[in-house]
Motif scaffolding. Structure first.
Motif, PDB file in Angstrom:
ATOM      1  N   ARG A 110      -5.963   2.630  -2.578  1.00  0.00           N
ATOM      2  CA  ARG A 110      -5.692   2.702  -4.014  1.00  0.00           C
ATOM      3  C   ARG A 110      -5.568   4.134  -4.515  1.00  0.00           C
ATOM      4  O   ARG A 110      -4.901   4.381  -5.519  1.00  0.00           O
ATOM      5  CB  ARG A 110      -6.777   1.974  -4.799  1.00  0.00           C
ATOM      6  CG  ARG A 110      -8.109   2.697  -4.875  1.00  0.00           C
ATOM      7  CD  ARG A 110      -9.151   1.880  -5.629  1.00  0.00           C
ATOM      8  NE  ARG A 110     -10.371   2.611  -5.867  1.00  0.00           N
ATOM      9  CZ  ARG A 110     -11.381   2.693  -5.019  1.00  0.00           C
ATOM     10  NH1 ARG A 110     -11.278   2.089  -3.843  1.00  0.00           N
ATOM     11  NH2 ARG A 110     -12.465   3.381  -5.327  1.00  0.00           N
ATOM     12  N   ASP A 111      -6.234   5.106  -3.879  1.00  0.00           N
ATOM     13  CA  ASP A 111      -6.102   6.493  -4.309  1.00  0.00           C
ATOM     14  C   ASP A 111      -6.333   7.421  -3.126  1.00  0.00           C
ATOM     15  O   ASP A 111      -6.660   6.985  -2.016  1.00  0.00           O
ATOM     16  CB  ASP A 111      -7.034   6.842  -5.481  1.00  0.00           C
ATOM     17  CG  ASP A 111      -8.506   6.629  -5.143  1.00  0.00           C
ATOM     18  OD1 ASP A 111      -8.923   7.033  -4.047  1.00  0.00           O
ATOM     19  OD2 ASP A 111      -9.227   6.071  -5.981  1.00  0.00           O
ATOM     20  N   ASP A 165       4.862   2.553   7.164  1.00  0.00           N
ATOM     21  CA  ASP A 165       3.434   2.236   7.185  1.00  0.00           C
ATOM     22  C   ASP A 165       2.558   3.480   7.117  1.00  0.00           C
ATOM     23  O   ASP A 165       1.373   3.437   7.436  1.00  0.00           O
ATOM     24  CB  ASP A 165       3.083   1.427   8.439  1.00  0.00           C
ATOM     25  CG  ASP A 165       3.624   2.064   9.722  1.00  0.00           C
ATOM     26  OD1 ASP A 165       3.996   3.258   9.684  1.00  0.00           O
ATOM     27  OD2 ASP A 165       3.677   1.372  10.750  1.00  0.00           O
ATOM     28  N   ILE A 166       3.138   4.609   6.680  1.00  0.00           N
ATOM     29  CA  ILE A 166       2.409   5.874   6.611  1.00  0.00           C
ATOM     30  C   ILE A 166       1.978   6.161   5.173  1.00  0.00           C
ATOM     31  O   ILE A 166       2.788   6.085   4.243  1.00  0.00           O
ATOM     32  CB  ILE A 166       3.265   7.040   7.135  1.00  0.00           C
ATOM     33  CG1 ILE A 166       3.646   6.803   8.601  1.00  0.00           C
ATOM     34  CG2 ILE A 166       2.526   8.362   6.986  1.00  0.00           C
ATOM     35  CD1 ILE A 166       2.471   6.794   9.561  1.00  0.00           C
ATOM     36  N   LEU A 167       0.716   6.510   4.997  1.00  0.00           N
ATOM     37  CA  LEU A 167       0.165   6.902   3.708  1.00  0.00           C
ATOM     38  C   LEU A 167      -0.135   8.405   3.713  1.00  0.00           C
ATOM     39  O   LEU A 167      -0.554   8.950   4.735  1.00  0.00           O
ATOM     40  CB  LEU A 167      -1.119   6.125   3.403  1.00  0.00           C
ATOM     41  CG  LEU A 167      -1.047   4.601   3.490  1.00  0.00           C
ATOM     42  CD1 LEU A 167      -2.409   3.987   3.188  1.00  0.00           C
ATOM     43  CD2 LEU A 167       0.010   4.053   2.541  1.00  0.00           C
ATOM     44  N   GLN A 216      -1.122   2.809   8.992  1.00  0.00           N
ATOM     45  CA  GLN A 216      -1.778   1.523   8.773  1.00  0.00           C
ATOM     46  C   GLN A 216      -1.542   0.636   9.998  1.00  0.00           C
ATOM     47  O   GLN A 216      -0.524  -0.037  10.102  1.00  0.00           O
ATOM     48  CB  GLN A 216      -1.229   0.860   7.522  1.00  0.00           C
ATOM     49  CG  GLN A 216      -1.368   1.706   6.267  1.00  0.00           C
ATOM     50  CD  GLN A 216      -0.674   1.073   5.080  1.00  0.00           C
ATOM     51  OE1 GLN A 216      -1.184   0.160   4.443  1.00  0.00           O
ATOM     52  NE2 GLN A 216       0.515   1.573   4.777  1.00  0.00           N
ATOM     53  N   THR A 217      -2.480   0.646  10.899  1.00  0.00           N
ATOM     54  CA  THR A 217      -2.343  -0.125  12.134  1.00  0.00           C
ATOM     55  C   THR A 217      -2.601  -1.602  11.858  1.00  0.00           C
ATOM     56  O   THR A 217      -3.667  -1.970  11.368  1.00  0.00           O
ATOM     57  CB  THR A 217      -3.322   0.372  13.200  1.00  0.00           C
ATOM     58  OG1 THR A 217      -3.108   1.773  13.418  1.00  0.00           O
ATOM     59  CG2 THR A 217      -3.111  -0.369  14.509  1.00  0.00           C
ATOM     60  N   ASN A 275       0.828  -1.210   0.000  1.00  0.00           N
ATOM     61  CA  ASN A 275       0.000   0.000   0.000  1.00  0.00           C
ATOM     62  C   ASN A 275       0.859   1.254   0.000  1.00  0.00           C
ATOM     63  O   ASN A 275       0.570   2.233  -0.701  1.00  0.00           O
ATOM     64  CB  ASN A 275      -0.918   0.021   1.221  1.00  0.00           C
ATOM     65  CG  ASN A 275      -2.045  -0.984   1.132  1.00  0.00           C
ATOM     66  OD1 ASN A 275      -2.351  -1.497   0.064  1.00  0.00           O
ATOM     67  ND2 ASN A 275      -2.671  -1.264   2.264  1.00  0.00           N
ATOM     68  N   THR A 276       1.927   1.233   0.792  1.00  0.00           N
ATOM     69  CA  THR A 276       2.812   2.394   0.887  1.00  0.00           C
ATOM     70  C   THR A 276       3.490   2.685  -0.450  1.00  0.00           C
ATOM     71  O   THR A 276       3.566   3.841  -0.883  1.00  0.00           O
ATOM     72  CB  THR A 276       3.873   2.183   1.975  1.00  0.00           C
ATOM     73  OG1 THR A 276       3.221   1.987   3.241  1.00  0.00           O
ATOM     74  CG2 THR A 276       4.814   3.379   2.075  1.00  0.00           C
ATOM     75  N   VAL A 277       3.971   1.635  -1.105  1.00  0.00           N
ATOM     76  CA  VAL A 277       4.646   1.830  -2.397  1.00  0.00           C
ATOM     77  C   VAL A 277       3.697   2.482  -3.396  1.00  0.00           C
ATOM     78  O   VAL A 277       4.044   3.459  -4.069  1.00  0.00           O
ATOM     79  CB  VAL A 277       5.164   0.487  -2.946  1.00  0.00           C
ATOM     80  CG1 VAL A 277       5.687   0.657  -4.363  1.00  0.00           C
ATOM     81  CG2 VAL A 277       6.273  -0.069  -2.046  1.00  0.00           C
TER      82      VAL A 277
END
Length: 393
Positions: A257-258, A214-216, A328-329, A145-147
Motif C-alpha cells: 500500500r505504501d 510484477d516489480i514494485l 512479487q513472487t 499492487n503494481t498499479v
C-alpha cells in the motif's frame, strides 16, 4: 479375633497430615497457574510496548509520506503556491527512502534536491515507466499492487501499460495510468524495442524504462535517477541503468500500500536475486533502440544480451544497492520466463543474428559503474573493475 483399636491421637495426626498435603498441592497448582499467567501477561505487555515504539518511530515517516500525497493533490491549485513550495521542499528532502536491507536513511544530495524542485515547478517528468501484462485471475493482486505502487511515484514518474485488451485499458486508465497499444509482437508477446520507440514518440521525459509488471519500487528509484542525471557521466553516450531485484513471496495489498510497508516486507522477507536477472532497463531518449533486435519481454536471454550490448555502446550503471526493486513472487516462482513454451524465443533469435554470445558478460556484476550510499547516506556513482568472466564483450 479382637479388633485393633487405633488411638484417637494418631487418627487426628493422620487427618492433619492429609489436610496439610491437600493444602500443599492446592498451593503448588495456584503458584504454577499464577506464574504462567504472569509470564504471558509480561510477554503481552512487551509486545504491546514494542508495537507502540514502532508506531512512534514510523509516525514522522508517515507524515512525510502524507505531505507527498497532499502535494500531488495541491499541485494544480494556483491559490496555494507558497504552500506547494513548502510541501515540495519537504518531499525533496524527505528521508523516507532507505538503503537496501538495512535501516540507514538515504538522502538526496543538495544538487539533486534542487533539480527535483525545478522539475516539480515546471511539471517535468523524470521517468516514463512502462510495462505490459495480460489479464490473469491468478495475478490480479500482483498487478493491482503494481498499479497502485507506481502511482505513488507521481509526479516524477508517468506509468504506462501496453495492452490491446479493451477492458484492461479501461481499468488501469481509471486508476490513473496511461495506455498505449501493442504495435508489434512476437508469439503474441510485445517486442521490447517497439515499446521504447512508441513511448518516446508520445511522452516526453528525461528517462524511459521498461520494468516487468510484477516489480514494485520506492522513491529510491527517483533519488538514484536524479543522482545519475546530476553526475559527471557523459550522457551524450548511450546510458543504461539496471539492477537486481529482491524476491518477496506473495506480497499482500496491505504490504504494497505504501513505500514504508513494502520496504519493511523486503527487509524482513526478501531475498536478493541472482546477478543473472535484470527486470528493469532505464535509458535516455538517445539510446539506439531502433538498432536492437526484436526480442520480446518475459522470456529468457534478452536481459543479459541487452546489458552486454549496452556495455559495448556506452555506460551501464548497476543500481542494485540504491534502488529497491521488489519482485512479487507468486506460485509460478522466480524463473517464470523459463517455463513458457517459447522460452527460447529470444535465444534462438540472438544466435541467428550474432552466432556466439557470452551471456555472462551481461550480468549486473559485470558493469563498470555502480551506485552506492556514501557516509551521509546519499547515493553516488563509483567505478569498479569487473572480474574475468565479464570479458570478452
Amino acid at each position: 479375633m479382637r479388633a485393633v483399636r487405633i488411638p484417637a491421637v494418631l487418627v487426628s495426626r493422620v487427618t492433619h497430615f492429609k489436610v496439610l498435603a491437600l493444602c500443599f498441592i492446592c498451593t503448588s497448582v495456584y503458584v504454577y497457574l499464577y506464574s504462567e499467567v504472569s509470564l504471558q501477561s509480561l510477554t503481552l505487555h512487551k509486545m504491546i510496548m514494542a508495537a507502540i515504539g514502532d508506531f512512534r518511530s514510523w509516525q514522522k515517516q508517515i507524515w512525510e509520506l502524507w505531505d507527498y500525497i497532499r502535494y500531488g493533490e495541491f499541485f494544480t491549485d494556483t491559490d496555494s503556491a507558497e504552500k506547494d513550495r513548502n510541501i515540495t521542499r519537504n518531499y525533496a528532502t524527505t528521508q523516507v527512502s532507505r538503503s537496501r536491507m538495512d535501516r540507514n536513511v538515504s538522502r538526496a544530495p543538495v544538487n539533486t534536491e534542487n533539480l527535483a524542485l525545478d522539475m516539480l515547478h515546471t511539471n517535468a517528468t523524470l521517468l516514463t515507466l512502462f510495462t505490459t501484462w495480460q489479464t490473469s485471475v491468478e495475478k490480479f493482486t500482483c498487478h493491482n499492487n503494481t498499479v497502485r505502487n507506481w502511482n505513488l511515484l507521481k509526479p516524477f514518474v508517468q506509468p504506462i501499460l501496453f495492452t490491446n485488451e479493451n477492458e484492461l485499458s479501461i481499468q488501469v486508465t481509471a486508476m490513473g495510468w496511461k495506455v498505449l497499444p501493442v504495435s508489434k509482437a512476437g508469439r503474441g508477446v510485445p517486442v521490447l524495442k517497439n515499446m521504447y520507440l512508441d513511448t518516446i514518440k508520445v511522452f516526453n521525459s528525461t528517462f524511459y524504462a521498461y520494468a516487468n509488471g510484477d516489480i514494485l519500487f520506492t522513491d529510491t528509484l527517483i533519488i538514484t535517477l536524479l543522482t545519475v542525471l546530476t553526475s559527471s557521466l557523459n550522457k551524450s553516450r548511450p546510458l543504461m541503468v539496471i539492477g537486481r531485484r529482491t524476491n518477496v513471496d506473495n506480497v499482500t495489498a496491505l504490504e504494497a500500500r505504501d513505500q514504508i510497508t513494502i520496504t519493511k516486507a523486503a527487509e524482513f522477507r526478501g531475498t536478493l536475486f541472482s546477478a543473472w536477472g535484470e527486470d528493469y532497463f532505464i535509458t535516455m531518449k538517445n539510446y539506439p533502440w531502433k538498432d536492437i533486435p526484436d526480442v520480446i519481454v518475459g522470456r529468457r536471454a534478452y536481459d543479459n544480451w541487452l546489458v552486454l550490448d549496452a556495455r559495448r555502446r556506452g555506460h551501464v550503471v548497476d543500481a542494485t544497492e540504491t534502488i529497491l526493486a521488489v519482485h512479487q513472487t507468486t506460485y509460478r516462482g522466480n524463473y517464470e520466463g523459463h517455463s513458457h513454451r517459447d522460452s527460447d524465443y529470444n535465444h534462438n533469435l540472438l544466435v541467428r543474428t550474432f552466432r556466439r554470445l557470452h551471456y555472462a558478460a551481461g550480468k549486473t556484476s559485470c558493469t563498470e559503474l555502480i551506485t552506492r550510499y556514501n557516509s551521509t547516506h546519499a547515493p553516488q556513482i563509483q567505478w569498479r573493475n569487473p572480474n574475468k568472466e565479464c570479458y570478452p564483450l
